[in-house]
Design a protein around this motif. Structure first.
Motif, PDB file in Angstrom:
ATOM      1  N   ILE A 176       1.024  -1.093  -0.057  1.00 24.60           N
ATOM      2  CA  ILE A 176      -0.046   0.119  -0.213  1.00 24.60           C
ATOM      3  C   ILE A 176       0.941   1.254  -0.026  1.00 24.60           C
ATOM      4  O   ILE A 176       1.807   1.263   0.807  1.00 24.60           O
ATOM      5  CB  ILE A 176      -0.681  -0.134   1.280  1.00 24.60           C
ATOM      6  CG1 ILE A 176      -1.930  -1.045   1.281  1.00 24.60           C
ATOM      7  CG2 ILE A 176      -1.755   1.332   1.366  1.00 24.60           C
ATOM      8  CD1 ILE A 176      -2.789  -1.220   2.676  1.00 24.60           C
ATOM      9  N   ILE A 177       0.567   2.099  -1.069  1.00 24.72           N
ATOM     10  CA  ILE A 177       1.377   3.332  -0.961  1.00 24.72           C
ATOM     11  C   ILE A 177       0.459   4.603  -0.160  1.00 24.72           C
ATOM     12  O   ILE A 177      -0.899   4.869  -0.554  1.00 24.72           O
ATOM     13  CB  ILE A 177       1.471   4.021  -2.595  1.00 24.72           C
ATOM     14  CG1 ILE A 177       2.184   2.844  -3.400  1.00 24.72           C
ATOM     15  CG2 ILE A 177       1.990   5.410  -2.425  1.00 24.72           C
ATOM     16  CD1 ILE A 177       2.092   3.119  -4.667  1.00 24.72           C
ATOM     17  N   PRO A 178       0.759   4.990   0.840  1.00 24.17           N
ATOM     18  CA  PRO A 178      -0.143   5.495   1.864  1.00 24.17           C
ATOM     19  C   PRO A 178      -0.819   6.880   1.338  1.00 24.17           C
ATOM     20  O   PRO A 178      -2.008   7.280   1.401  1.00 24.17           O
ATOM     21  CB  PRO A 178       0.328   5.837   3.309  1.00 24.17           C
ATOM     22  CG  PRO A 178       1.618   4.835   3.422  1.00 24.17           C
ATOM     23  CD  PRO A 178       1.915   4.529   1.782  1.00 24.17           C
ATOM     24  N   THR A 179       0.336   7.564   0.721  1.00 29.24           N
ATOM     25  CA  THR A 179      -0.431   8.942   0.283  1.00 29.24           C
ATOM     26  C   THR A 179       0.315   9.629  -0.921  1.00 29.24           C
ATOM     27  O   THR A 179       1.421   8.701  -1.215  1.00 29.24           O
ATOM     28  CB  THR A 179       0.091  10.082   1.521  1.00 29.24           C
ATOM     29  OG1 THR A 179       1.437  10.151   1.526  1.00 29.24           O
ATOM     30  CG2 THR A 179      -0.458   9.537   2.819  1.00 29.24           C
ATOM     31  N   GLU A 180       0.015  10.708  -1.548  1.00 31.66           N
ATOM     32  CA  GLU A 180       0.868  11.023  -2.648  1.00 31.66           C
ATOM     33  C   GLU A 180       2.098  11.454  -2.541  1.00 31.66           C
ATOM     34  O   GLU A 180       2.819  11.295  -3.514  1.00 31.66           O
ATOM     35  CB  GLU A 180       0.025  12.401  -3.112  1.00 31.66           C
ATOM     36  CG  GLU A 180      -1.465  12.114  -3.404  1.00 31.66           C
ATOM     37  CD  GLU A 180      -1.911  12.822  -4.612  1.00 31.66           C
ATOM     38  OE1 GLU A 180      -1.404  14.074  -4.666  1.00 31.66           O
ATOM     39  OE2 GLU A 180      -2.831  12.810  -5.354  1.00 31.66           O
ATOM     40  N   ASP A 197       4.102   9.590  -1.047  1.00 31.38           N
ATOM     41  CA  ASP A 197       4.817   8.232  -0.926  1.00 31.38           C
ATOM     42  C   ASP A 197       5.272   7.741  -2.466  1.00 31.38           C
ATOM     43  O   ASP A 197       5.620   6.201  -2.429  1.00 31.38           O
ATOM     44  CB  ASP A 197       4.223   7.321  -0.022  1.00 31.38           C
ATOM     45  CG  ASP A 197       3.990   7.710   1.390  1.00 31.38           C
ATOM     46  OD1 ASP A 197       4.993   8.049   1.861  1.00 31.38           O
ATOM     47  OD2 ASP A 197       2.958   7.780   2.035  1.00 31.38           O
ATOM     48  N   PHE A 221      -2.217   1.862  -4.928  1.00 29.41           N
ATOM     49  CA  PHE A 221      -2.407   3.078  -4.864  1.00 29.41           C
ATOM     50  C   PHE A 221      -4.168   3.397  -4.898  1.00 29.41           C
ATOM     51  O   PHE A 221      -4.285   4.528  -4.828  1.00 29.41           O
ATOM     52  CB  PHE A 221      -1.576   3.898  -5.661  1.00 29.41           C
ATOM     53  CG  PHE A 221      -1.366   5.265  -5.288  1.00 29.41           C
ATOM     54  CD1 PHE A 221      -0.940   5.893  -4.101  1.00 29.41           C
ATOM     55  CD2 PHE A 221      -1.873   6.446  -6.202  1.00 29.41           C
ATOM     56  CE1 PHE A 221      -1.245   7.349  -3.787  1.00 29.41           C
ATOM     57  CE2 PHE A 221      -1.817   7.938  -5.723  1.00 29.41           C
ATOM     58  CZ  PHE A 221      -1.381   7.998  -4.751  1.00 29.41           C
ATOM     59  N   THR A 257      -7.725   4.085  -4.026  1.00 31.34           N
ATOM     60  CA  THR A 257      -8.296   4.723  -2.841  1.00 31.34           C
ATOM     61  C   THR A 257      -8.901   3.567  -1.836  1.00 31.34           C
ATOM     62  O   THR A 257      -8.546   3.971  -0.582  1.00 31.34           O
ATOM     63  CB  THR A 257      -9.570   5.579  -3.054  1.00 31.34           C
ATOM     64  OG1 THR A 257     -10.505   4.832  -3.966  1.00 31.34           O
ATOM     65  CG2 THR A 257      -9.090   6.713  -3.996  1.00 31.34           C
ATOM     66  N   ARG A 284      -5.775   2.632   0.284  1.00 32.36           N
ATOM     67  CA  ARG A 284      -5.392   4.047   1.044  1.00 32.36           C
ATOM     68  C   ARG A 284      -6.229   4.116   2.248  1.00 32.36           C
ATOM     69  O   ARG A 284      -5.696   4.396   3.333  1.00 32.36           O
ATOM     70  CB  ARG A 284      -5.059   4.958   0.239  1.00 32.36           C
ATOM     71  CG  ARG A 284      -3.993   4.685  -0.877  1.00 32.36           C
ATOM     72  CD  ARG A 284      -4.086   5.884  -2.039  1.00 32.36           C
ATOM     73  NE  ARG A 284      -3.878   7.087  -1.609  1.00 32.36           N
ATOM     74  CZ  ARG A 284      -4.216   8.110  -2.183  1.00 32.36           C
ATOM     75  NH1 ARG A 284      -4.463   8.087  -3.741  1.00 32.36           N
ATOM     76  NH2 ARG A 284      -4.176   9.579  -1.661  1.00 32.36           N
ATOM     77  N   LYS A 285      -7.425   3.814   1.757  1.00 34.42           N
ATOM     78  CA  LYS A 285      -8.506   4.111   2.810  1.00 34.42           C
ATOM     79  C   LYS A 285      -8.397   3.277   3.992  1.00 34.42           C
ATOM     80  O   LYS A 285      -8.422   3.573   5.245  1.00 34.42           O
ATOM     81  CB  LYS A 285      -9.855   4.216   2.385  1.00 34.42           C
ATOM     82  CG  LYS A 285     -10.941   5.077   2.983  1.00 34.42           C
ATOM     83  CD  LYS A 285     -12.129   4.892   2.399  1.00 34.42           C
ATOM     84  CE  LYS A 285     -13.418   4.635   3.326  1.00 34.42           C
ATOM     85  NZ  LYS A 285     -14.554   4.114   2.655  1.00 34.42           N
ATOM     86  N   TYR A 306      -5.744   1.856   5.096  1.00 38.37           N
ATOM     87  CA  TYR A 306      -4.350   2.269   5.806  1.00 38.37           C
ATOM     88  C   TYR A 306      -4.668   3.396   6.813  1.00 38.37           C
ATOM     89  O   TYR A 306      -4.249   3.359   7.843  1.00 38.37           O
ATOM     90  CB  TYR A 306      -3.397   2.603   4.838  1.00 38.37           C
ATOM     91  CG  TYR A 306      -2.129   2.707   5.354  1.00 38.37           C
ATOM     92  CD1 TYR A 306      -1.190   1.529   5.583  1.00 38.37           C
ATOM     93  CD2 TYR A 306      -1.385   3.981   5.610  1.00 38.37           C
ATOM     94  CE1 TYR A 306       0.188   1.753   6.022  1.00 38.37           C
ATOM     95  CE2 TYR A 306      -0.285   4.083   6.452  1.00 38.37           C
ATOM     96  CZ  TYR A 306       0.548   2.983   6.234  1.00 38.37           C
ATOM     97  OH  TYR A 306       1.685   3.116   7.276  1.00 38.37           O
ATOM     98  N   MET A 307      -5.513   4.563   6.271  1.00 39.29           N
ATOM     99  CA  MET A 307      -5.943   5.436   7.206  1.00 39.29           C
ATOM    100  C   MET A 307      -6.791   5.115   8.200  1.00 39.29           C
ATOM    101  O   MET A 307      -6.607   5.433   9.306  1.00 39.29           O
ATOM    102  CB  MET A 307      -6.595   6.475   6.422  1.00 39.29           C
ATOM    103  CG  MET A 307      -5.762   7.460   5.441  1.00 39.29           C
ATOM    104  SD  MET A 307      -6.887   8.547   4.270  1.00 39.29           S
ATOM    105  CE  MET A 307      -8.299   8.901   5.395  1.00 39.29           C
TER     106      MET A 307
END
Lengths: 256, 256
Positions: A150-154, A156, A169, A171, A174-175, A177-178
């Motif tokens: 998982i690439i957490p944010t932009e 990264d 990547f 959503t 990433r969600k 992971y958040m």
DNA sequence: GTACGTTGCG
DNA sequence: CGCAACGTAC
């Protein structure tokens, strides 16, 4: 105490690199992913000779995870991710070391999106959340560590626009992971380096490492109880530049 | 002048071993077999850097022969064995070096016996004899050198009774070898060591080298004109003991 | 681009 | 057993 994760991309083919890095970096605990060897072919002799105890869960050709420790007892808790008896992929191993629960994971890649592999990734994440929620609820000192894919944010990824429909990547992941972070898990690298662009993976293709065209996939998340003990974190990026290296670099934290 | 033959079993995989042996042994002329690489993948740069000129005939995956020479010009004469336009296997290359005709061959293995592969071996031998008879008739100084895939006599195999129906030891091919000798070709190793058991090949399987369970397959035959110049002959057996070695050992002669 | 499994060959 | 090729996964 130094705790590291390293996706070795084949533990036998990578053994010289792994042993060299262990010697130079001297981590106390190491989580490995992508052993790519059956249970009986894990190079336990050489690992022991380097001073490390080990537990591992192998699988022919793909996946495979291990936990190594120097001067610590390893008490294995799980060698599969609970919640699906049908799942035969070796992607999870959990142990107690020095009073901490170490959850070593190799989360499914999920490409191509969309498709059954992406569905499997989402289902795996769902099961993983059940396990991690239990750990939070029980207020255990725990660490989620490994290749999350998982690439957490932009921040990264070197070129976010190229990755919008990639399973690493999307959503959805990433969600997820958040949500781990909302539940109380702390991303060690981001805690130490809130704004810096840090990568842990560079593709073998197109000279990605030379161009620093990397992404951040390997993460170390701390439960609330452990977060105050975080002293330092980093990526041994130079290892990626060695001859015959993995496409990942070792990632580590130091706890006091 | 030192002239050697070495079945390398993959010239690219074997390059470090080959270069080390060239450096230590300093042959003037070297015949290689089983290059196992297409024409364009022959490591000519590294061979040149080691001080050798080269001609070669490659083939994808299998066979392939080459002639190397240090401080001598190589005049290529043939790069196929004449007599069959349909034969696409790269098993023969012939050159003139220092006024001598060097015939480098990789004779078909012929196993399993009986069968079409054995038939191909016999047909290849027949064509080869036509060529060698011409050389004798023309009274040329010539050398037949390479992997003959023929065990000439019972002395040349560690356990003759195990090999009676093997294509390397069948009476048909041993007879063909004897006929070469009758025509005037001299087996250099046997000239120098009439009674000694000498091997040039040890199977990778079953620790054949450790048990010295070998056979003699690589031969250097001299035409009548050259025989009086034979000073010495030998096998660099120790090379077979190196890490990542071929299953054959280099075999050589010295001419005055 | 790199590693691993399989197959073909010896 | 070991090389080279091919297919597959990432």
């Amino acid at each position: 105490m130094k705790i590291a994760t390293y996706n070795v991309n084949g533990v036998n083919g990578r053994l010289p690199v792994l042993l060299r890095w262990l010697k130079e970096s001297q981590p106390d605990v190491v989580c490995l992913q992508e052993l790519k060897c059956p249970q009986e072919k894990f190079p336990v002799k050489e690992i022991n000779a380097a001073g490390y105890n080990a537990i591992w869960k192998g699988q022919k050709s793909w996946n495979g995870v291990a936990i190594l420790a120097k001067n610590y007892e390893i008490q294995q808790v799980q060698n599969t991710l609970p919640g699906d008896e049908e799942d035969v992929q070796s992607r999870y191993i959990e142990a107690i070391i020095d009073q901490k629960v170490i959850c070593c994971l190799y989360l499914p890649n999920g490409n191509p999106y969309p498709g059954p592999k992406f569905d499997y990734k989402l289902a795996w994440i769902k099961r993983f959340k059940r396990r991690t929620n239990q750990l939070i609820k029980m207020e255990l000192p725990a660490i989620l560590i490994g290749d999350f894919n998982i690439i957490p944010t932009e921040l990264d990824v070197y070129k976010p626009e190229k990755w919008v429909d990639d399973a690493l990547f999307r959503t959805e992941v990433r969600k997820a992971y958040m949500e781990l972070e909302k539940k109380g898990w702390t991303d060690s690298i981001r805690k130490i380096f809130p704004k810096e662009q840090i990568f842990t993976f560079w593709d073998y293709l197109y000279h990605a490492y030379d161009r620093n065209a990397g992404i951040r996939l390997d993460h170390i998340l701390l439960s609330p109880y452990l977060t105050p003990q975080l002293k330092n974190a980093g990526v041994d990026k130079y290892v990626r530049g060695w001859e015959k290296s993995s496409d990942h670099a070792p990632t580590w934290i130091e706890l006091e």
